[in-house]
Design a protein around this motif. Structure first.
Motif, PDB file in Angstrom:
ATOM      1  N   ALA A  87       0.826  -1.211   0.000  1.00  0.00           N
ATOM      2  CA  ALA A  87       0.000   0.000   0.000  1.00  0.00           C
ATOM      3  C   ALA A  87       0.859   1.259   0.000  1.00  0.00           C
ATOM      4  O   ALA A  87       0.585   2.208  -0.750  1.00  0.00           O
ATOM      5  N   THR A  88       1.918   1.287   0.814  1.00  0.00           N
ATOM      6  CA  THR A  88       2.760   2.486   0.862  1.00  0.00           C
ATOM      7  C   THR A  88       3.503   2.686  -0.462  1.00  0.00           C
ATOM      8  O   THR A  88       3.641   3.815  -0.924  1.00  0.00           O
ATOM      9  N   LYS A  89       3.952   1.590  -1.077  1.00  0.00           N
ATOM     10  CA  LYS A  89       4.613   1.720  -2.385  1.00  0.00           C
ATOM     11  C   LYS A  89       3.659   2.288  -3.426  1.00  0.00           C
ATOM     12  O   LYS A  89       4.039   3.138  -4.234  1.00  0.00           O
ATOM     13  N   SER A  90       2.414   1.848  -3.400  1.00  0.00           N
ATOM     14  CA  SER A  90       1.415   2.361  -4.331  1.00  0.00           C
ATOM     15  C   SER A  90       1.125   3.842  -4.072  1.00  0.00           C
ATOM     16  O   SER A  90       1.037   4.640  -5.011  1.00  0.00           O
ATOM     17  N   LEU A  91       0.978   4.209  -2.791  1.00  0.00           N
ATOM     18  CA  LEU A  91       0.733   5.616  -2.456  1.00  0.00           C
ATOM     19  C   LEU A  91       1.931   6.489  -2.806  1.00  0.00           C
ATOM     20  O   LEU A  91       1.761   7.655  -3.196  1.00  0.00           O
ATOM     21  N   LEU A  92       3.135   5.933  -2.701  1.00  0.00           N
ATOM     22  CA  LEU A  92       4.344   6.660  -3.135  1.00  0.00           C
ATOM     23  C   LEU A  92       4.292   6.914  -4.635  1.00  0.00           C
ATOM     24  O   LEU A  92       4.559   8.033  -5.094  1.00  0.00           O
ATOM     25  N   LYS A  93       3.958   5.878  -5.405  1.00  0.00           N
ATOM     26  CA  LYS A  93       3.861   6.016  -6.867  1.00  0.00           C
ATOM     27  C   LYS A  93       2.816   7.050  -7.265  1.00  0.00           C
ATOM     28  O   LYS A  93       2.986   7.768  -8.241  1.00  0.00           O
ATOM     29  N   LYS A  94       1.736   7.119  -6.494  1.00  0.00           N
ATOM     30  CA  LYS A  94       0.659   8.072  -6.767  1.00  0.00           C
ATOM     31  C   LYS A  94       1.024   9.483  -6.300  1.00  0.00           C
ATOM     32  O   LYS A  94       0.279  10.434  -6.549  1.00  0.00           O
ATOM     33  N   GLY A  95       2.152   9.599  -5.592  1.00  0.00           N
ATOM     34  CA  GLY A  95       2.609  10.900  -5.122  1.00  0.00           C
ATOM     35  C   GLY A  95       1.856  11.428  -3.907  1.00  0.00           C
ATOM     36  O   GLY A  95       1.923  12.618  -3.622  1.00  0.00           O
ATOM     37  N   LEU A  96       1.169  10.547  -3.180  1.00  0.00           N
ATOM     38  CA  LEU A  96       0.367  10.987  -2.039  1.00  0.00           C
ATOM     39  C   LEU A  96       1.113  10.934  -0.709  1.00  0.00           C
ATOM     40  O   LEU A  96       0.730  11.605   0.251  1.00  0.00           O
ATOM     41  N   ILE A  97       2.171  10.135  -0.647  1.00  0.00           N
ATOM     42  CA  ILE A  97       3.012  10.088   0.541  1.00  0.00           C
ATOM     43  C   ILE A  97       4.463  10.212   0.120  1.00  0.00           C
ATOM     44  O   ILE A  97       4.789  10.078  -1.068  1.00  0.00           O
ATOM     45  N   GLU A  98       5.315  10.477   1.082  1.00  0.00           N
ATOM     46  CA  GLU A  98       6.756  10.519   0.837  1.00  0.00           C
ATOM     47  C   GLU A  98       7.463   9.874   2.011  1.00  0.00           C
ATOM     48  O   GLU A  98       6.880   9.725   3.091  1.00  0.00           O
ATOM     49  N   THR A  99       8.692   9.468   1.788  1.00  0.00           N
ATOM     50  CA  THR A  99       9.462   8.817   2.848  1.00  0.00           C
ATOM     51  C   THR A  99      10.670   9.672   3.207  1.00  0.00           C
ATOM     52  O   THR A  99      11.183  10.427   2.371  1.00  0.00           O
ATOM     53  N   HIS A 100      11.090   9.534   4.446  1.00  0.00           N
ATOM     54  CA  HIS A 100      12.245  10.269   4.962  1.00  0.00           C
ATOM     55  C   HIS A 100      13.036   9.332   5.867  1.00  0.00           C
ATOM     56  O   HIS A 100      12.441   8.650   6.707  1.00  0.00           O
ATOM     57  N   HIS A 101      14.340   9.310   5.706  1.00  0.00           N
ATOM     58  CA  HIS A 101      15.190   8.528   6.604  1.00  0.00           C
ATOM     59  C   HIS A 101      15.421   9.312   7.891  1.00  0.00           C
ATOM     60  O   HIS A 101      15.552  10.537   7.869  1.00  0.00           O
ATOM     61  N   ASP A 102      15.465   8.598   9.009  1.00  0.00           N
ATOM     62  CA  ASP A 102      15.791   9.207  10.288  1.00  0.00           C
ATOM     63  C   ASP A 102      17.199   9.782  10.196  1.00  0.00           C
ATOM     64  O   ASP A 102      18.104   9.134   9.666  1.00  0.00           O
ATOM     65  N   GLU A 103      17.397  10.990  10.689  1.00  0.00           N
ATOM     66  CA  GLU A 103      18.707  11.640  10.593  1.00  0.00           C
ATOM     67  C   GLU A 103      19.765  10.937  11.437  1.00  0.00           C
ATOM     68  O   GLU A 103      20.933  10.898  11.060  1.00  0.00           O
ATOM     69  N   ASP A 104      19.362  10.376  12.567  1.00  0.00           N
ATOM     70  CA  ASP A 104      20.317   9.727  13.461  1.00  0.00           C
ATOM     71  C   ASP A 104      20.551   8.263  13.111  1.00  0.00           C
ATOM     72  O   ASP A 104      21.641   7.734  13.353  1.00  0.00           O
ATOM     73  N   ASP A 105      19.535   7.601  12.589  1.00  0.00           N
ATOM     74  CA  ASP A 105      19.645   6.178  12.260  1.00  0.00           C
ATOM     75  C   ASP A 105      18.921   5.930  10.944  1.00  0.00           C
ATOM     76  O   ASP A 105      17.704   5.780  10.902  1.00  0.00           O
ATOM     77  N   ARG A 106      19.675   5.898   9.859  1.00  0.00           N
ATOM     78  CA  ARG A 106      19.096   5.820   8.510  1.00  0.00           C
ATOM     79  C   ARG A 106      18.340   4.512   8.256  1.00  0.00           C
ATOM     80  O   ARG A 106      17.693   4.375   7.231  1.00  0.00           O
ATOM     81  N   ARG A 107      18.416   3.574   9.168  1.00  0.00           N
ATOM     82  CA  ARG A 107      17.640   2.336   9.009  1.00  0.00           C
ATOM     83  C   ARG A 107      16.149   2.596   9.177  1.00  0.00           C
ATOM     84  O   ARG A 107      15.323   1.844   8.675  1.00  0.00           O
ATOM     85  N   PHE A 108      15.799   3.655   9.904  1.00  0.00           N
ATOM     86  CA  PHE A 108      14.396   3.984  10.153  1.00  0.00           C
ATOM     87  C   PHE A 108      13.881   4.889   9.040  1.00  0.00           C
ATOM     88  O   PHE A 108      14.458   5.946   8.779  1.00  0.00           O
ATOM     89  N   ILE A 109      12.793   4.451   8.413  1.00  0.00           N
ATOM     90  CA  ILE A 109      12.194   5.223   7.323  1.00  0.00           C
ATOM     91  C   ILE A 109      10.804   5.672   7.766  1.00  0.00           C
ATOM     92  O   ILE A 109       9.963   4.856   8.135  1.00  0.00           O
ATOM     93  N   TYR A 110      10.604   6.974   7.745  1.00  0.00           N
ATOM     94  CA  TYR A 110       9.331   7.560   8.134  1.00  0.00           C
ATOM     95  C   TYR A 110       8.496   7.875   6.904  1.00  0.00           C
ATOM     96  O   TYR A 110       9.023   8.201   5.842  1.00  0.00           O
ATOM     97  N   ILE A 111       7.189   7.795   7.083  1.00  0.00           N
ATOM     98  CA  ILE A 111       6.229   8.074   6.024  1.00  0.00           C
ATOM     99  C   ILE A 111       5.413   9.282   6.447  1.00  0.00           C
ATOM    100  O   ILE A 111       4.976   9.378   7.596  1.00  0.00           O
ATOM    101  N   SER A 112       5.182  10.193   5.514  1.00  0.00           N
ATOM    102  CA  SER A 112       4.305  11.331   5.775  1.00  0.00           C
ATOM    103  C   SER A 112       3.595  11.692   4.474  1.00  0.00           C
ATOM    104  O   SER A 112       3.959  11.210   3.397  1.00  0.00           O
ATOM    105  N   LEU A 113       2.569  12.519   4.584  1.00  0.00           N
ATOM    106  CA  LEU A 113       1.868  12.955   3.379  1.00  0.00           C
ATOM    107  C   LEU A 113       2.758  13.903   2.582  1.00  0.00           C
ATOM    108  O   LEU A 113       3.450  14.750   3.159  1.00  0.00           O
ATOM    109  N   SER A 114       2.727  13.770   1.275  1.00  0.00           N
ATOM    110  CA  SER A 114       3.399  14.714   0.390  1.00  0.00           C
ATOM    111  C   SER A 114       2.512  15.958   0.275  1.00  0.00           C
ATOM    112  O   SER A 114       1.396  15.993   0.830  1.00  0.00           O
ATOM    113  N   GLN A 115       2.953  16.963  -0.443  1.00  0.00           N
ATOM    114  CA  GLN A 115       2.117  18.154  -0.661  1.00  0.00           C
ATOM    115  C   GLN A 115       0.812  17.761  -1.341  1.00  0.00           C
ATOM    116  O   GLN A 115      -0.262  18.222  -0.960  1.00  0.00           O
ATOM    117  N   SER A 116       0.917  16.895  -2.353  1.00  0.00           N
ATOM    118  CA  SER A 116      -0.278  16.414  -3.044  1.00  0.00           C
ATOM    119  C   SER A 116      -1.168  15.619  -2.087  1.00  0.00           C
ATOM    120  O   SER A 116      -2.402  15.747  -2.114  1.00  0.00           O
TER     121      SER A 116
END
Length: 166
Positions: A87-116
């Motif tokens: 589901a998250t991969k599909s929402l990423l492709k649709k441009g509705l969410i984006e991912t961000h790596h944690d600044e302290d530990d790049r193993r952690f990937i956060y998901i948030s809404l994109s502008q769209s």
């Protein structure tokens, strides 16, 4: 014993004995009716109409809660990690969410809404608000108070079930 106390002090399995099999079937029928009825509250927003059910749950959770991770989505929504990942991969492709790596530990990937995604979520909230306002405008003050009280009781019931699973 008051029904709410019966649930919290004895647990759901003991409540089942009080209600019986036919009573549980009736409760389940009502829950399904509530859920299917609430689906009608989902406003007609083109981007949302194109989502799978899992995508919709993920999108609404991220929109409501803000930054999160797949593991949290899986736990909170009760959906398998592979399904959440799809589901998250599909929402990423649709441009509705984006991912961000944690600044302290790049193993952690956060998901948030994109502008769209934020724009789509805002459209959803506006349309949802109009639907709710329309329904509430048809209720008397006492009916609205009863509905609110029932909703709060339902939330407590769901929370008590979730705490039993933890």
């Amino acid at each position: 014993m008051h029904r709410e106390n019966a649930i919290s002090s004895r647990g759901v399995s003991e409540l089942e004995l009080d209600v019986g099999r036919d009573g549980m079937r009736d409760i389940l029928r009502k829950v399904v009716g509530i859920v299917s009825g609430l689906v009608k509250f989902i406003p007609e927003v083109v981007e949302i109409e194109k989502m799978s059910t899992t995508e919709l749950y993920v999108f609404l959770f991220v929109g409501s809660e803000g930054r999160t991770m797949n593991s949290i989505l899986s736990k909170e929504l009760g959906i398998s990690r592979p399904s959440v990942s799809i589901a998250t991969k599909s929402l990423l492709k649709k441009g509705l969410i984006e991912t961000h790596h944690d600044e302290d530990d790049r193993r952690f990937i956060y998901i948030s809404l994109s502008q769209s995604g934020k724009a789509t979520f805002d459209k959803f909230l506006d349309a949802f608000g109009k639907i709710v306002a329309n329904v509430l405008s048809k209720l008397s003050e006492s009916e609205a108070a009863k509905l609110n009280e029932s909703f709060e009781t339902l939330v407590k019931f769901v929370d008590s079930i979730n705490s039993l699973e933890s």
